[in-house]
Design an enzyme around this catalytic site. Structure first.
Site, mmCIF file in Angstrom:
data_model
loop_
_atom_site.group_PDB
_atom_site.id
_atom_site.type_symbol
_atom_site.label_atom_id
_atom_site.label_comp_id
_atom_site.label_asym_id
_atom_site.label_seq_id
_atom_site.Cartn_x
_atom_site.Cartn_y
_atom_site.Cartn_z
ATOM 1 N N SER A 271 31.313 34.602 11.745
ATOM 2 C CA SER A 271 31.478 34.651 10.411
ATOM 3 C C SER A 271 30.250 34.195 9.815
ATOM 4 C CB SER A 271 32.108 32.917 9.968
ATOM 5 O OG SER A 271 32.380 32.660 8.946
ATOM 6 N N TYR B 100 34.229 23.679 11.130
ATOM 7 C CA TYR B 100 34.651 25.775 11.179
ATOM 8 C C TYR B 100 32.801 26.058 10.606
ATOM 9 C CZ TYR B 100 35.459 30.263 9.916
ATOM 10 O OH TYR B 100 35.487 31.725 9.895
HETATM 11 P P1 NAD Z 1 44.460 34.369 9.935
HETATM 12 O O1 NAD Z 1 44.812 33.498 9.827
HETATM 13 O O2 NAD Z 1 45.416 35.368 9.990
HETATM 14 O O3 NAD Z 1 44.398 34.457 12.176
HETATM 15 C C1 NAD Z 1 44.133 34.113 12.675
HETATM 16 C C2 NAD Z 1 45.337 34.749 13.972
HETATM 17 O O4 NAD Z 1 44.783 33.023 14.769
HETATM 18 C C3 NAD Z 1 46.172 34.000 13.756
HETATM 19 O O5 NAD Z 1 46.816 34.420 14.634
HETATM 20 C C4 NAD Z 1 46.939 32.214 14.738
HETATM 21 O O6 NAD Z 1 47.307 32.273 14.617
HETATM 22 C C5 NAD Z 1 45.617 32.618 16.286
HETATM 23 N N1 NAD Z 1 45.482 31.988 16.253
HETATM 24 C C6 NAD Z 1 44.786 30.247 15.886
HETATM 25 N N2 NAD Z 1 45.215 29.545 16.857
HETATM 26 C C7 NAD Z 1 45.014 29.751 18.249
HETATM 27 C C8 NAD Z 1 44.737 29.654 19.438
HETATM 28 N N3 NAD Z 1 44.830 28.428 19.644
HETATM 29 N N4 NAD Z 1 45.781 30.735 20.465
HETATM 30 C C9 NAD Z 1 45.444 31.857 19.802
HETATM 31 N N5 NAD Z 1 45.816 32.440 18.442
HETATM 32 C C10 NAD Z 1 45.472 31.559 17.543
HETATM 33 O O7 NAD Z 1 43.070 34.735 9.636
HETATM 34 P P2 NAD Z 1 42.058 35.913 9.402
HETATM 35 O O8 NAD Z 1 40.880 35.865 8.539
HETATM 36 O O9 NAD Z 1 42.217 36.422 10.566
HETATM 37 O O10 NAD Z 1 41.009 35.000 10.888
HETATM 38 C C11 NAD Z 1 40.434 35.747 12.116
HETATM 39 C C12 NAD Z 1 39.125 35.307 12.903
HETATM 40 O O11 NAD Z 1 37.908 36.075 11.778
HETATM 41 C C13 NAD Z 1 38.796 33.786 12.461
HETATM 42 O O12 NAD Z 1 38.131 33.583 13.836
HETATM 43 C C14 NAD Z 1 38.132 33.412 11.476
HETATM 44 O O13 NAD Z 1 37.482 32.425 11.616
HETATM 45 C C15 NAD Z 1 37.672 34.772 10.951
HETATM 46 N N6 NAD Z 1 37.053 34.819 10.180
HETATM 47 C C16 NAD Z 1 37.205 34.931 8.418
HETATM 48 C C17 NAD Z 1 36.898 35.524 7.374
HETATM 49 C C18 NAD Z 1 38.072 36.038 6.214
HETATM 50 O O14 NAD Z 1 37.571 35.818 5.115
HETATM 51 N N7 NAD Z 1 39.226 35.971 6.496
HETATM 52 C C19 NAD Z 1 35.015 34.859 7.595
HETATM 53 C C20 NAD Z 1 34.778 35.288 8.805
HETATM 54 C C21 NAD Z 1 35.250 34.817 9.669
#
Ligand code: NAD
Length: 279
Positions: free
Chosen positions: A164, A177
């Site tokens: 991130s 986080y």
């Molecule tokens: P999201 O909530 O849509 O997806 C997260 C996924 O991780 C979901 O499918 C959830 O069920 C799964 N998950 C959570 N705990 C889990 C576990 N214990 N075992 C297996 N799966 C698990 O959110 P997203 O935005 O798609 O996030 C995906 C990644 O991207 C994350 O690592 C997040 O930190 C990172 N990220 C997202 C953003 C953003 O702006 N959306 C920015 C920077 C980083």
């Protein structure tokens, strides 16, 4: 989030990852879903890991299979050692091997410091950091066992850690986080250094603000959207496909010489836009 297999993904070359087997954690939502579909579009067979909502995972599997590749949904909590070991063993058994790990699963449990419980701190570290460690460790055993297969890829394996911008930008009210993503950065670089001699490439993608369920409150209302856009020089909020493209590229031999790098995919968020007019 809508399904993403449509026109926007068609820019991905269909044979870029042909014959490769990819595991994407947290792949039934947001970035993981778009990435799993993107990898399938590029010709990889894909395991869609999920921890909750089996139906959503099966829907992703269905979309991936439409590209004529194999796909399956595996339930596992990435923070649980036995479940990760079981998931990787099962993938090797059913798919033959594994070439690409996208360690994507992640979550937030936000609170100001004095209100943050140990459980909130621990949960985020367990999933976002320990989960990536466990998955990386288990797939590396298979990469090392199998070695390079030149007709499949120049590397023995590729690991892409979902980090991130908050591996770099401090984030008040989200210390768990930000600490987890800072940890991901150093874990990624250390593993890259350790594994490069075995031809295993470890890299990270660091998304900025991407429209997914994890940060709905930041883009859902016009006011929140306007506030968020002030932080993004490129003046648009990212789509999950923006991240999928970066992951597909990093996983492919086009990027075979890219080792231990974080690719920021953030519309310029890490350019300190406040300094464009101030400072
Ligand atoms: P999201 O909530 O849509 O997806 C997260 C996924 O991780 C979901 O499918 C959830 O069920 C799964 N998950 C959570 N705990 C889990 C576990 N214990 N075992 C297996 N799966 C698990 O959110 P997203 O935005 O798609 O996030 C995906 C990644 O991207 C994350 O690592 C997040 O930190 C990172 N990220 C997202 C953003 C953003 O702006 N959306 C920015 C920077 C980083």
């Amino acid at each position: 989030m809508n399904s993403t297999a449509g026109a926007t993904q068609s820019v991905i070359p269909a044979h870029l990852l042909k014959g490769q087997k990819a595991l994407v954690t947290g792949a039934n939502s947001g970035i993981g879903m778009a990435t799993a579909i993107g990898l399938g579009r590029a010709g990889a067979d894909v395991v869609v890991n999920y921890v909750a909502d089996h139906d959503a995972a099966e829907q992703v599997v269905k979309e991936i299979k439409a590209f004529g590749v194999r796909a399956a949904a595996y339930e596992a909590d990435v923070s649980k050692e036995d479940q990760v070991t079981g998931m990787v063993d099962r993938m090797v058994q059913e798919f033959g091997t594994i070439d690409i790990l996208v360690a994507n699963a992640g979550l937030q449990r936000d609170a100001r410091l004095t209100e943050m419980t140990l459980a909130q701190w621990q949960k985020v570290l367990d999933v976002n950091l320990t989960g990536q460690f466990l998955c990386a460790r288990e797939v590396t055993k298979e990469f090392l066992r199998r070695g390079v297969v030149p007709e499949v890829s120049r590397a023995a394996g590729k690991i892409i850690c979902m980090s991130s911008v908050h591996q770099l930008i401090p984030w008040a009210g989200h210390v768990n986080y930000a600490a987890s993503k800072g940890g991901v950065q150093m874990m990624m670089q250390t593993l890259a250094q350790e594994l490069a001699p075995q031809k295993i490439r470890v890299n990270a993608v660091a998304p900025g603000a991407i429209k997914t369920p994890i940060n709905r409150s930041a883009w859902e209302t016009p006011e929140a959207r306007a506030d968020l856009l002030k932080l993004i020089p490129y003046d648009r909020i990212g789509d999950p496909e923006d991240i999928a493209y970066a992951v597909v590229g990093l996983a492919s031999d086009l990027m075979d010489y890219v080792v231990g790098t974080t690719l920021y995919v953030d519309g310029g968020m890490t350019l300190f836009p406040g300094f464009a007019t101030g400072g």
